[in-house]
Enzyme design. Structure first.
Site, short mmCIF file in Angstrom:
data_model
loop_
_atom_site.label_atom_id
_atom_site.label_comp_id
_atom_site.label_asym_id
_atom_site.label_seq_id
_atom_site.Cartn_x
_atom_site.Cartn_y
_atom_site.Cartn_z
N CYS A 2 36.21 48.64 29.89
CA CYS A 2 36.83 48.88 28.31
C CYS A 2 37.45 49.63 29.32
CB CYS A 2 35.30 50.00 28.02
SG CYS A 2 34.39 48.88 27.99
N ARG A 27 42.02 45.19 29.95
CA ARG A 27 40.41 45.70 30.35
C ARG A 27 39.19 45.61 29.66
NH1 ARG A 27 41.80 50.08 33.67
NH2 ARG A 27 40.25 50.96 33.42
N TRP A 74 34.38 45.60 27.05
CA TRP A 74 34.17 44.61 27.86
C TRP A 74 32.44 44.93 28.27
CZ3 TRP A 74 32.54 43.26 33.46
CH2 TRP A 74 32.74 42.42 34.13
N ASN A 100 33.96 54.23 29.36
CA ASN A 100 33.87 52.70 30.08
C ASN A 100 33.65 53.61 31.96
OD1 ASN A 100 35.75 50.58 32.04
ND2 ASN A 100 37.55 52.30 32.74
N GLY A 101 32.28 52.39 32.18
CA GLY A 101 31.70 52.78 33.45
C GLY A 101 30.59 52.12 32.42
N GLU A 477 43.71 30.43 47.17
CA GLU A 477 43.67 31.10 46.93
C GLU A 477 44.37 30.45 45.17
OE1 GLU A 477 44.34 34.21 45.35
OE2 GLU A 477 45.91 34.70 43.67
N LYS A 481 42.72 30.50 41.35
CA LYS A 481 43.74 30.44 40.35
C LYS A 481 42.72 29.35 39.26
CE LYS A 481 44.92 33.83 40.52
NZ LYS A 481 45.24 35.08 41.90
N GLU A 484 39.53 30.21 37.67
CA GLU A 484 39.62 30.76 37.25
C GLU A 484 40.03 31.34 35.18
OE1 GLU A 484 41.11 35.50 37.94
OE2 GLU A 484 42.61 34.11 39.01
N HIS A 500 32.93 17.28 57.13
CA HIS A 500 31.80 18.43 57.72
C HIS A 500 30.63 17.96 56.57
CE1 HIS A 500 33.10 19.16 61.84
NE2 HIS A 500 33.94 18.93 61.48
N LYS A 597 40.31 42.88 33.97
CA LYS A 597 41.28 42.88 35.39
C LYS A 597 41.20 43.58 36.31
CE LYS A 597 46.04 42.32 36.67
NZ LYS A 597 45.87 41.85 37.35
C1 F6R Z 1 41.69 37.15 40.86
C2 F6R Z 1 42.18 38.47 40.72
C3 F6R Z 1 40.77 39.20 41.05
C4 F6R Z 1 41.03 39.77 41.70
C5 F6R Z 1 40.35 41.19 42.19
C6 F6R Z 1 40.61 42.40 43.09
O1 F6R Z 1 43.19 36.77 40.26
O2 F6R Z 1 42.54 39.40 40.35
O3 F6R Z 1 40.24 38.44 42.23
O4 F6R Z 1 42.09 40.08 42.66
O5 F6R Z 1 39.13 41.61 41.60
O6 F6R Z 1 40.91 43.51 42.44
P1 F6R Z 1 41.92 44.75 42.52
O7 F6R Z 1 42.68 44.11 43.77
O8 F6R Z 1 42.41 45.47 42.02
O9 F6R Z 1 41.05 45.62 44.05
#
Ligand code: F6R
Length: 602
Positions: A2, A27, A74, A100-101, A477, A481, A484, A500, A597
């Site tokens: 949050c 957030r 969230w 938040n938490g 990666e 991307k 997500e 395989h 995020k």
């Molecule tokens: C994907 C993404 C997440 C973060 C993951 C770790 O685009 O952003 O997979 O990489 O949640 O977050 P951090 O780097 O903040 O520990």
């Protein structure tokens, strides 16, 4: 997950708070609310939905008062709806708070408070805090003591903003394992989960540490220890990020803006670390036992780091997801271990837990972090900053490529110390790293072609990404991307694995993206692309070799780059493919569903 923003001063609090909430939406954005206070008492407006909807629906911008707290949510406990939206208040309506938490022991506290006659309205863990403070206030002489007594009974993670109707000159903010930072103004003060929320008004900040709380009035601030109530000395830091850096600068989405910021971010990551890297390398070069821990995209950076360290330093780091490491590696870590934690936010719960475990075993902990002052930087023995600036889009882009810069610089420097690679080769790599920002700029010019490619892919159900060697993490990666933000199923794998099992899934027209930088396994990869093509796959190849033209239905032509540096430029087209597919499919790439995020809960 949050976002919190608090304000006290002379301005209409609701205006400052609504602006702050918009900047904190990354957030969490399933519901939001605001409490303001004036001489008549507290005023709460809240509901499910995004800030802009709520501004209209519950008229957030007409709330009275010059102090207040806002929250964007969230959901963790309790579905996102009007009642579960924060702020929550006690039975008297005099105490209101946002959180938040997660409160782990909220069930027994709630039961106890119900027995004492408290009346709960929501399903949240947060509401118990308001009632618990109310209960303590019956015996404590003053509000602050009640607050401290209540909060020391809580287990879990919390950042809180608290307002009390009978103390019209102040607000309280508490931090325990969730981020919180104070903004110090002239005749006004702020608090928020993250700096951009109030950066428009002040860049003078104080980061709270776990177990601390702040009392702010419009003209003063004080940070204290939650257990003892004693004052804690804190320094004010100046944040150099401009507000413009934290806003979209004319791009339709933060993600695209952040993709385009990469040449500058990569430069900053190189120059911001030039002096530190040799010192840090000297400090860690002696460790033979190395673990890289991270999650998500940062985990993919760690995988690239593994290839770099293997090739250049001849040491093999173990790369582990932090969520696994924290439970499975307890007996393997000791004071001869180096743990490198990679985290953009510096607040990812699993990564922090892995770091704490390492610290408890006297291991050396190095953190590679983007967010200045975040928790990871306070746990680590050494921190290297990626200097990517704020990343608002949920999908990591510039913070990933800057993590790669630091890992590259570190591997080069350690290899120099250990003499595990030819000096000429290391010099060449370092020199070419300085050209990478320009290489990335030239790849960004391919944007329109990539958007057209995305047009042709937008109805596809599955996409496969393959690579070999140091190209494997880039394939992983690219797939992450895509899934997500576009919600298309994507799989990333090493090309050798195709036969395989996964090859069975390839049928007519299924897109297969091959990450094909120069290197000793390029011919093998070409063989794999041919196999996939023979099964009808539509091949999209990212590479620079002439031979790729033969196997590529679409070739994304890359400028030549040294194999070990290729993960930085080669991920750019994959970021753009994901971005355009998300937009073409009507998704908001900055706010993918179900994701936030920073993942501050396990
Ligand atoms: C994907 C993404 C997440 C973060 C993951 C770790 O685009 O952003 O997979 O990489 O949640 O977050 P951090 O780097 O903040 O520990």
């Amino acid at each position: 997950m949050c976002g919190i923003i608090g304000y006290i001063g002379e301005r209409p609090a609701c205006e400052v708070i609504v602006k702050g909430l918009r900047r904190l939406e990354y957030r969490g954005y399933d519901s939001a609310g605001i409490v303001t206070g004036d001489l008549k008492g507290l005023h709460i407006r809240k509901g499910a939905g995004r800030i802009d909807e709520l501004v209209k629906r519950v008229d957030l911008l007409s709330m009275p008062g010059n102090r207040g707290i806002g929250h964007t949510r969230w959901a963790t406990h309790g579905v996102p709806n009007d009642i579960n939206a924060h702020p929550h208040s006690d039975c008297t309506g005099k105490i209101a708070l946002v959180h938040n938490g997660i409160i782990e022991n909220y069930e027994p506290i709630r039961r106890e408070l119900l027995e004492k006659g408290h009346n709960f309205r929501s399903d949240t863990d947060t509401e118990v805090i308001a009632h618990l403070i109310e209960e303590e206030l019956k015996t404590a002489g003053d509000f602050e003591t009640a607050l401290r007594r209540a909060l020391t009974k809580l287990k879990g993670s919390f950042a809180l903003g608290i307002i009390y109707a009978d103390e019209p000159d102040r607000l309280y903010f508490v931090r325990n394992e969730s981020p919180l930072v104070l903004g110090i103004g002239e005749g006004e003060n702020f608090a928020a989960s993250d700096v951009p929320a109030f950066l428009e008004y002040t860049n003078r900040v104080i980061f709270l540490d776990d177990g601390e709380y702040a009392v702010i009035t419009k003209d003063s601030w004080e940070v204290k220890n939650l257990k003892t109530g004693e004052r804690v000395e804190k320094g004010i830091q100046t944040i150099e990020w401009s507000l413009e850096m934290a806003e979209k600068s004319g791009y339709p989405h933060f993600m695209l803006k952040e993709i385009y910021e990469q040449p500058k971010a990569i430069k900053d990551a190189i120059y911001g670390n030039l002096e530190l890297i040799p010192k840090v390398a000297r400090e860690i070069a002696g460790y033979e036992k190395m673990y890289f821990v991270a999650m998500g995209t940062s985990y993919h950076a760690a995988l690239v780091g593994k290839y770099l360290f293997q090739r250049l330093t001849k040491r093999v780091p173990v790369v582990e997801e932090a969520s696994e490491f924290r439970y499975e590696f307890e007996d393997l870590v000791d004071d001869k271990t180096l743990v490198i934690a990679i985290t953009q936010s510096g607040e990812t719960a699993d990564t922090l837990a892995a770091m704490k475990l390492a610290k408890s075993k006297d291991a050396k902990v190095l953190a590679i972090v983007n967010v200045v002052g975040s928790m990871a930087t306070r746990i680590a023995d050494i921190t290297l900053y990626t200097h990517a600036g704020p990343e608002i889009g949920v999908a990591a882009t510039k913070t990933y490529t800057t993590q790669l810069v630091i890992l590259t610089l570190l591997a080069i420097e350690i290899a120099r110390i250990l003499k595990t690679a030819e000096k000429e080769f290391l010099d060449l790599l370092e020199k070419e790293l300085n050209n990478v920002p320009d290489i990335v700029s030239s790849i960004l010019e391919l944007n329109e072609g990539i958007r057209e490619l995305a047009e042709n892919l937008k109805e596809k159900r599955d996409v496969f990404y393959i690579g070999r060697g140091i190209g494997v993490p880039t394939a992983l990666e690219g797939a992450l991307k895509l899934k997500e933000i576009s919600y298309i199923h994507a799989e990333g794998l090493s090309a050798g694995e195709l036969k395989h099992g996964p090859l069975a899934l390839l049928e007519e027209g299924v897109p297969l993206v091959a990450v094909a930088p120069p290197g000793k396994t390029l011919n093998k990869l070409i063989g794999n692309i041919e196999e996939a093509k023979a099964r009808g796959a539509r091949t999209i190849v990212v590479g620079s070799s002439e031979e790729l033209k033969r196997v590529a239905d679409t070739l994304i032509a890359m400028p030549p780059v040294e194999e070990l540096l290729s993960p930085i430029p080669y991920v750019i087209p994959l970021q753009l493919i994901a971005y355009h597919l998300a937009v073409l499919r009507g998704n908001d790439p900055d706010k993918p569903r179900n994701l936030a995020k920073s993942v501050t809960v396990e």
